[in-house]
Enzyme design. Structure first.
Site, PDB file in Angstrom:
ATOM      1  N   SER A  47      -3.802  -8.813  -4.971  1.00 19.60           N
ATOM      2  CA  SER A  47      -3.407  -7.562  -5.882  1.00 19.60           C
ATOM      3  C   SER A  47      -1.949  -7.550  -6.017  1.00 19.60           C
ATOM      4  O   SER A  47      -1.166  -7.505  -5.103  1.00 19.60           O
ATOM      5  CB  SER A  47      -4.125  -6.282  -5.326  1.00 19.60           C
ATOM      6  OG  SER A  47      -5.449  -6.410  -5.180  1.00 19.60           O
ATOM      7  N   HIS A  50      -2.675   0.605  -6.140  1.00 17.29           N
ATOM      8  CA  HIS A  50      -3.488   0.816  -4.785  1.00 17.29           C
ATOM      9  C   HIS A  50      -2.924  -0.020  -3.691  1.00 17.29           C
ATOM     10  O   HIS A  50      -3.175   0.238  -2.697  1.00 17.29           O
ATOM     11  CB  HIS A  50      -4.872   0.234  -5.017  1.00 17.29           C
ATOM     12  CG  HIS A  50      -4.937  -1.183  -5.289  1.00 17.29           C
ATOM     13  ND1 HIS A  50      -5.156  -1.787  -6.481  1.00 17.29           N
ATOM     14  CD2 HIS A  50      -5.085  -2.214  -4.306  1.00 17.29           C
ATOM     15  CE1 HIS A  50      -5.381  -2.913  -6.357  1.00 17.29           C
ATOM     16  NE2 HIS A  50      -5.286  -3.393  -4.905  1.00 17.29           N
ATOM     17  N   ASP A  55      -2.943   1.503 -12.749  1.00 18.92           N
ATOM     18  CA  ASP A  55      -2.911   0.655 -11.270  1.00 18.92           C
ATOM     19  C   ASP A  55      -1.609  -0.069 -11.315  1.00 18.92           C
ATOM     20  O   ASP A  55      -1.676  -1.370 -10.934  1.00 18.92           O
ATOM     21  CB  ASP A  55      -4.137  -0.124 -10.970  1.00 18.92           C
ATOM     22  CG  ASP A  55      -4.211  -0.525  -9.651  1.00 18.92           C
ATOM     23  OD1 ASP A  55      -3.649   0.222  -8.740  1.00 18.92           O
ATOM     24  OD2 ASP A  55      -4.945  -1.681  -9.357  1.00 18.92           O
TER      25      ASP A  55
END
Length: 460
Positions: free
Chosen positions: A206, A103, A133
């Site tokens: 992230s 993402h 992911d």
């Protein structure tokens, strides 16, 4: 005197217990570890094209949007057509391969990384897998500081862990905590057995690494559970063994393939354990076997309880799913099951999952042919079973003002056919859409909220 001695003894014991508690509660010093591993962690800067809806949101003042939504457009100064985003990544090899989240780099038009010596280097996406992911990046150069990869199986609940990343763009921020739980499956997802921690993660973390006390990477920081968008004490990381398996497939094949058994499963609760005469709730109950699947050919039946997978005991369904996700297509597995109060051993040869598609997310805007203004993905096996279809694609996003929106296609729709062509997966969809002629209307068969319908999609 005796009372006095007892009282003194009590105080001594109390003092000793307090000392133990103070010692146990003392924070772990990660300062040396941060100094050692920081050079291998980078900030990721991403440039993405803005969607039509995002452009409209910038053009319409908040006060008007509150009453009229995005329907009002006021001429004014041109707004930027691109937006910037940020995340984190880390080197897994000296020749420039890095791990980050899918993402973080999804739909990116430009990607660059910044090292801790302030150098900026352009990066490219080798491959990206939406289901886990995980994304693999590559930069030109050699002799980069690669991190040591740890073993997630040895990670214990309560063990101290450290995260390094770029929360809100503040690069090289370190935060520490403990492992709160292992093998967490998020909102029905079965692809990743997340590591849950109380490490403070925020937007920008992230894709960064999660370390154990030995400086080994044990996870890739992926998401948080939050009602505000910020940290609220629940953070989740992808186990490094899962991430490295995906990275190896992306590097060698450019896509991720997964194994397929063909069963629907559920946990054993207290009542079922009693009904199956199990000493405790354990194992995974088969509720449905897909016809002509590896499970069906192996003789598995609805009502069987899987107790072991290749000799490893199964306490809950998430463990079995994790084992299946780590197995390879064409691999023969050994299952111990309970059927009719008897233990049986069954062999099954796994297939390649029917929905195994190229690892990069299928965005129609990135392909040749008409721009529909929508994003899609292949249905999962569970979704196919629920909808009683053999294939299809799920509409994830629809851009305001695009061809799909004007044809009243909505997020959540499942497209199963275009004209007379069945749509099995995202590749079928893209190939079929690419062949559509301009100034025509295509018949799109959909499933919306369980009901089938046909929509006329005008191609311009």
């Amino acid at each position: 005197m005796k009372h006095q001695l007892l009282q003194q003894g009590f105080y001594a014991v109390a003092f000793s217990m307090a000392a133990v508690q103070t010692q146990a509660a003392s924070p772990v010093d990660f300062s040396n570890l941060v100094e050692q591993v920081s050079p291998a962690v980078v900030s990721v800067n991403v440039v993405k094209k803005m969607t039509q809806e995002e452009l409209l949101q910038q053009q319409v003042p908040d006060i008007l949007r509150r009453f009229f939504g995005n329907q009002v457009i006021i001429p004014q100064q041109p707004v930027p057509q691109e937006k910037t985003a940020y995340g984190s990544a880390f080197f897994i090899s000296k020749d420039g391969y890095l791990l980050t989240n899918h993402h973080v780099v999804e739909d990116a038009s430009r990607i660059s990384i910044m090292l801790n010596d302030r150098r900026e280097i352009d990066a490219k996406v080798v491959g990206s897998d939406e289901r886990t992911d995980v994304a693999l990046l590559k930069v030109e150069g050699n002799s980069f500081p690669a991190l040591r990869i740890g073993n997630t199986e040895n990670l214990k609940v309560g063990e101290p862990v450290l995260a390094i990343g770029s929360p809100f763009g503040f690069d090289y921020s370190a935060s520490a905590g403990i492992v709160s739980a292992k093998s967490r499956n998020m909102m029905g997802e079965a692809t990743v057995p997340f590591i849950q921690t109380d490490v403070a993660l925020n937007p920008g973390n992230s894709g960064g690494p999660l370390f154990n006390q030995r400086g080994e990477v044990v996870g890739v920081n992926s998401r948080i559970f939050s009602g505000t968008g910020g940290y609220m004490g629940l953070s989740f990381s992808i186990p490094i063994d899962v991430a490295m398996d995906v990275a190896d497939q992306l590097k060698s094949k450019g896509k991720v393939t997964r194994s397929y058994l063909g069963v629907n499963l559920q946990d054993i609760d207290r009542n079922l354990a009693e009904a199956y005469k199990l000493p405790k709730p354990e194992g995974s109950l088969i509720t449905r076997v897909t016809p002509d699947s590896p499970a069906a050919r192996a003789g598995l039946k609805s009502g069987d309880v899987i107790l072991k997978y290749n000799g490893a005991a199964i306490s809950r369904t998430s463990e079995l799913l994790n084992y299946l996700n780590r197995s390879q297509p064409n691999q023969t597995i050994q299952l111990q099951i309970l059927r009719d109060d008897k233990i049986r051993n069954i062999s099954a040869t796994l297939n390649t999952a029917p929905d195994a598609t190229p690892a990069t997310s299928s965005k129609v805007e990135q392909k040749q042919g008409p721009v529909l203004g929508m994003s899609i993905r292949s249905l999962t096996e569970a979704e196919k079973v629920k909808l009683e279809v053999t294939g299809g694609v799920l509409v994830q996003e629809v851009s305001y003002g695009g061809l799909a929106a004007m044809s009243k296609i909505m997020p959540g729709d499942v497209i199963i056919q275009i004209n007379n062509t069945s749509i099995r997966n995202s590749e079928d969809f893209v190939r079929t859409v690419t062949g559509l002629q301009k100034n025509t209307v295509a018949r799109v068969s959909i499933i919306r909220e369980g009901h089938r319908a046909i929509i006329g999609l005008r191609i311009q």
